[in-house]
Design an enzyme around this catalytic site. Structure first.
Site, PDB file in Angstrom:
ATOM      1  N   ASP A  86       0.836  -1.207   0.000  1.00 23.02           N
ATOM      2  CA  ASP A  86       0.000   0.000   0.000  1.00 23.02           C
ATOM      3  C   ASP A  86       0.873   1.261   0.000  1.00 23.02           C
ATOM      4  OD1 ASP A  86      -1.926   2.034   0.706  1.00 23.02           O
ATOM      5  OD2 ASP A  86      -1.614   1.577   2.820  1.00 23.02           O
ATOM      6  N   ARG A 240      -6.471   5.074   1.149  1.00 29.15           N
ATOM      7  CA  ARG A 240      -7.477   4.811   2.188  1.00 29.15           C
ATOM      8  C   ARG A 240      -8.366   3.640   1.786  1.00 29.15           C
ATOM      9  NH1 ARG A 240      -8.320  11.306   3.484  1.00 29.15           N
ATOM     10  NH2 ARG A 240      -6.344  11.465   4.638  1.00 29.15           N
ATOM     11  N   GLY A 359      -3.046   5.573  10.699  1.00 28.81           N
ATOM     12  CA  GLY A 359      -2.242   5.860   9.501  1.00 28.81           C
ATOM     13  C   GLY A 359      -3.091   6.273   8.305  1.00 28.81           C
ATOM     14  N   GLU A 360      -2.534   7.112   7.470  1.00 30.67           N
ATOM     15  CA  GLU A 360      -3.162   7.552   6.206  1.00 30.67           C
ATOM     16  C   GLU A 360      -4.487   8.276   6.439  1.00 30.67           C
ATOM     17  OE1 GLU A 360      -2.897   4.352   3.366  1.00 30.67           O
ATOM     18  OE2 GLU A 360      -0.819   3.980   3.909  1.00 30.67           O
ATOM     19  N   GLY A 361      -4.543   8.991   7.539  1.00 25.84           N
ATOM     20  CA  GLY A 361      -5.751   9.752   7.895  1.00 25.84           C
ATOM     21  C   GLY A 361      -6.408   9.150   9.114  1.00 25.84           C
TER      22      GLY A 361
END
Ligand code: COS
Length: 377
Positions: A86, A240, A359-361
């Site tokens: 990812d 996401r 993570g990632e938001g």
């Protein structure tokens, strides 16, 4: 009605077998030892590293559905390994969607061959407030840049060959003054810190980076100057969805272990699976997994149709990451005291799941994105 194509079904079976043979047996090892180098050439050989990149750049030519099948299946064996892929795609998608033809020709084949990429946005004082980053890339008279500053919590750092770094090119222009740059690992002035000691996802490498007068040629800027924030946010939308795919895979991994245990473990003369107190947990898990999967494939299809997916990806990640935490928690409960022991895997899944809400938001940022779409900002 969503349906996989025949080719997607074939890829799914192939990745499922790869995961069972190569990935799942290494998950505990990664938790104890960190990043597993030997899996990288195997992923490359199986053609998985650039499966959604165009064939003309050495990729597999697959769509978003296909790429999320890969992430989802890998996560059924190891959430850490799925996170590694990812993060590679989070970085390389910026080159795919905004890079020059020369950049695509130079870097995407390297992704396919097993070179590792990292996405460098977060700083120690700028995580959720991404536009508040302080790293600066100052433009020189010859069009090149000089980068100073640093990054924190960068997934794949310490193992990456290339870092896609977001830095301010106009510190007075807020989120319109950020640009993206490709920085190779051996660049003079780049210092990579030690691996972070983390609660979970320990098979994925995470370090700090610091930049001391790094010289970056003009042709290493990705996309237009000043458009870096938008480029990074767009890449994060895609990533996401991948977090949703990891959540689904992790839930299935945990649920299958717990289901096996519930059928074997007996109390008061019968398997614990026969008690409603236990069996209803599986009803909730199965419903959460199915809802997650429907959101994944629906959002992938929207992306493949060229639609913006910011809200849908945020909704998917928000629910899937919470459900992954809840599912892993319930799986530990099914195992009772054994679930609390490292011997029975599910405690590791529980630790891995928590990262998905951060993570990632973070879930709080995702709620800002979603509520803004309902109420206006
Ligand atoms: N796709 C394309 N463009 C986007 C976008 C997206 N997903 N999100 C924002 N933009 C654009 C907006 O359209 C806006 O453009 P204009 O100024 O031209 O209108 C610009 O970017 C700024 O958007 P916005 O005003 O929404 O920015 P904010 O500073 O308010 O921040 C949040 C928005 C909080 C949502 C953003 O900073 C964010 O997602 N933060 C979390 C970062 C993150 O996930 N970090 C994890 C690190 S990477 S592992």
């Amino acid at each position: 009605m969503f349906k996989f194509t025949e080719e997607q079904e074939m890829i799914r079976s192939m990745v499922r077998e790869f995961t069972a043979n190569e990935v799942e047996p290494k998950d505990r090892w990664m938790d104890e030892n960190g990043f597993c180098w030997e899996l990288v050439p195997k992923l490359a050989e199986a053609g998985l590293l650039a499966i959604h990149m165009p064939e003309e750049y050495g990729g597999g030519g697959g769509d978003t559905v296909t790429s999320e099948i890969v992430i989802n299946e890998l996560a059924k064996g190891s959430a850490s390994l799925a996170l590694f892929l990812d993060a590679n795609w989070l970085a390389c998608d910026m080159i795919l969607y905004h890079g020059t033809d020369e950049q695509k020709k130079e870097f995407i084949p390297q992704l396919a061959d097993g070179k590792i990429f990292a996405f460098g946005l977060t700083e120690s004082n700028a995580g959720s407030d991404a536009a508040a980053i302080k790293s600066v890339a100052e433009k020189q008279a010859d069009g090149s840049y000089v980068l100073n500053g640093g990054k924190a919590w960068i997934t794949n750092s310490g193992v990456a060959d290339y870092y896609l770094i977001m830095a301010k090119t106009d510190p007075n222009a807020g989120n319109h003054g950020i640009s993206v740059f490709i920085v190779p690992k051996d660049t003079e002035g780049l210092t990579i810190g030690k691996f972070e000691k983390k609660m979970g996802m320990r098979g994925s490498a995470t370090c700090e980076l610091s930049f001391d007068n790094i010289k970056i040629p003009a042709n290493r800027r990705v996309g237009e100057e000043g458009k870096g924030f938008m480029i990074a946010m767009q890449a994060l939308d895609g990533a996401r969805v991948s977090i949703g795919s990891i959540a689904s895979g992790l839930m299935q991994h945990a649920m299958s272990k717990a289901a096996k245990y519930a059928k074997e473990r007996t109390t008061f003369g019968k398997p614990i699976a026969k008690y409603q107190g236990i069996s209803f947990k599986f009803a909730d898990m199965a419903a959460k997994i199915r809802a997650t999967d429907l959101m994944i494939w629906d959002t992938c299809q929207m992306k493949d149709e060229g639609k913006r997916i910011s809200v849908e990806a945020a909704e998917l990640k928000l629910l899937a990451s919470r459900w992954a935490c809840e599912t892993c928690d319930e799986c530990i409960q099914v195992f009772g005291g054994n679930g609390y022991s490292a011997e029975y895997d599910v405690e590791r899944f529980y630790r891995d799941a928590k990262l998905l809400e951060i993570g990632e938001g973070t879930s709080e940022i995702l709620r800002m994105v979603i509520s803004g779409s309902v109420l206006g900002r």
